[in-house]
Design an enzyme around this catalytic site. Structure first.
Site, PDB file in Angstrom:
ATOM      1  N   CYS A 265       0.747  -1.455  -0.043  1.00 17.30           N
ATOM      2  CA  CYS A 265      -0.051  -0.029   0.020  1.00 17.30           C
ATOM      3  C   CYS A 265       0.871   1.184   0.026  1.00 17.30           C
ATOM      4  O   CYS A 265       1.567   1.695  -1.058  1.00 17.30           O
ATOM      5  CB  CYS A 265      -0.832   0.014   1.121  1.00 17.30           C
ATOM      6  SG  CYS A 265      -2.433   1.037   0.952  1.00 17.30           S
ATOM      7  N   HIS A 350      -3.860  -5.187  -0.172  1.00 18.68           N
ATOM      8  CA  HIS A 350      -3.733  -5.778   0.887  1.00 18.68           C
ATOM      9  C   HIS A 350      -3.891  -7.350   0.972  1.00 18.68           C
ATOM     10  O   HIS A 350      -4.873  -7.783   1.132  1.00 18.68           O
ATOM     11  CB  HIS A 350      -4.616  -5.417   2.116  1.00 18.68           C
ATOM     12  CG  HIS A 350      -4.320  -3.716   2.458  1.00 18.68           C
ATOM     13  ND1 HIS A 350      -3.552  -3.311   3.735  1.00 18.68           N
ATOM     14  CD2 HIS A 350      -4.744  -2.664   2.038  1.00 18.68           C
ATOM     15  CE1 HIS A 350      -3.372  -2.127   3.818  1.00 18.68           C
ATOM     16  NE2 HIS A 350      -3.994  -1.604   2.892  1.00 18.68           N
ATOM     17  N   GLU A 352      -2.814  -9.397   3.599  1.00 14.49           N
ATOM     18  CA  GLU A 352      -3.128  -9.876   4.854  1.00 14.49           C
ATOM     19  C   GLU A 352      -4.689  -9.881   4.904  1.00 14.49           C
ATOM     20  O   GLU A 352      -4.961 -10.807   5.728  1.00 14.49           O
ATOM     21  CB  GLU A 352      -2.173  -9.065   5.688  1.00 14.49           C
ATOM     22  CG  GLU A 352      -3.192  -7.773   6.200  1.00 14.49           C
ATOM     23  CD  GLU A 352      -3.262  -6.876   5.140  1.00 14.49           C
ATOM     24  OE1 GLU A 352      -4.149  -5.676   5.175  1.00 14.49           O
ATOM     25  OE2 GLU A 352      -2.415  -6.766   4.035  1.00 14.49           O
TER      26      GLU A 352
END
Length: 376
Positions: A265, A350, A352
């Site tokens: 990001c 993202h 995760e």
């Protein structure tokens, strides 16, 4: 409690107030995720922003300590269609209304969020004010116009940790269940993670790959990071405009080639700038859990979670040195890059998060493999 949302262009929305009584100020953005509102509340990347959630029912499964991405909410305010005063979920520890009130976050509900989102899509994100204490809409519009713009604002140093720390799992695993526990590799690699607004689940994912993680403040020098003798360096997500975060860009230039680097990001945007590229602001940003991203080298499509207002201009990247690895299929935004000769790669989205649900977890394995190969 009555509340008003006023935008800088004069558009007014009236609704019911929840959460904290008062006013909040920020850039108004919308998120299209169907679940995960608590993770949105507590994502430091939302600092300086009022978030509109397009899913109409918010708060209905409450909040709990395991789902926090940070120790407190970072959104300035919340806009919803329906905000539930009760919760119905076995994991709930506190209703969302009380949770946001405790952290002084105002909420406006019972407005036409569809009309608001279409307004933002047509005109672009803009500054706004939520108030449950001021009834004069003209005065609120004036306040909205006086808010500092996100463009040119460094917020990474504001939300970053103030002191270095060693990551340890705090509280219960948010995914714990009656299933047999997955055996995690022993932490045989050391990662130093720059905190520009890092999310806890990123730290969990690094730990799951057998990494001992040391988190350092955003302005930590490259020399101090190298002095910690890491096997790899992670550049986190975060809020604000990447361009004024010049200290991070300079550190990345000094670290590139010295240790493997992985950015997510804001970390991706900072890598782009450090490599001589440029960034620009998107009209209404990417915020949601349903963005299709294509891997350029395989053609595979990942369903990914996004939260960013700025992007790297692919035409500004030196194609002789850097491969463009991922692209957003909605608007062709650059979503990933990898240096051809240095151990350095990054993604805009993202990995995760799990909207795919695990489409992008391979990136953490790639980072571990890069560190292992670099050590050899």
């Amino acid at each position: 409690m009555q509340a008003i949302l006023a935008l800088e262009d004069g558009r007014i929305f009236r609704g019911e107030g929840y959460g904290a009584k008062g006013e909040c100020y920020g850039e108004v953005v919308f998120n299209t995720s169907l679940t995960g509102y608590q993770e949105i509340f507590t994502d430091p990347s939302y600092a300086g922003q009022i978030v509109v959630l397009t899913n109409p029912q918010i708060g209905n499964y409450g909040t709990n300590s395991a789902d926090n991405e940070a120790n407190k909410p970072y959104i300035e305010g919340l806009v919803t269609r329906e905000f539930s005063p009760i919760s119905s979920n076995w994991r709930s520890q506190q209703v969302a209304d009380e949770y946001l009130e405790r952290f002084n976050v105002p909420v406006i509900s019972d407005i036409d969020t569809r009309a608001l989102v279409r307004h933002l899509r047509t005109n672009g994100v803009m500054r706004g004010v939520i108030s449950s204490i001021e009834t004069d809409p003209d005065l609120l519009v004036q306040k909205a116009r006086s808010i500092r713009k996100m463009d040119g604002t460094d917020l990474a140093s504001v939300v970053s940790t103030k002191a270095r720390y060693q990551w340890e799992q705090d509280g219960p695993d948010p995914l714990e269940s009656d299933e047999p526990a997955i055996v995690k590799p022993r932490p045989d690699l050391h990662v130093v993670a720059y905190d520009y607004g890092i999310k806890k689940n990123i730290l969990r994912m690094l730990a799951d790959e057998g990494c001992r993680v040391t988190v350092v403040p955003a302005q930590t020098s490259a020399e101090d990071v190298l002095g910690l003798n890491p096997d790899g360096i992670f550049l986190s997500n975060g809020p604000g405009d990447p361009e004024p975060v010049t200290y991070a860009q300079e550190n990345i230039r000094k670290l590139a080639g010295r240790k493997p680097i992985f950015g997510i990001c804001l970390g991706h945007q900072l890598i782009g700038l450090a490599l001589g590229g440029k960034t620009y602001k998107l009209k209404f940003g990417h915020h949601g859990g349903n963005h299709p991203v294509k891997q350029m080298h395989t053609g595979k499509v990942e369903i990914t979670a996004h939260n960013h207002n700025f992007a790297v201009d692919p035409d500004s990247i030196n194609a002789n040195e850097v491969n463009l690895t991922h692209i957003d299929l909605n608007d062709n935004t650059l979503e990933g890059l990898r240096h051809k000769s240095l151990p350095l790669f990054s993604v805009q989205y993202h990995p995760e998060a799990s909207p795919g649900p695990h489409d992008s977890h391979y990136l953490f394995r790639d980072f571990r493999k890069m560190m292992e190969e670099f050590k050899k």
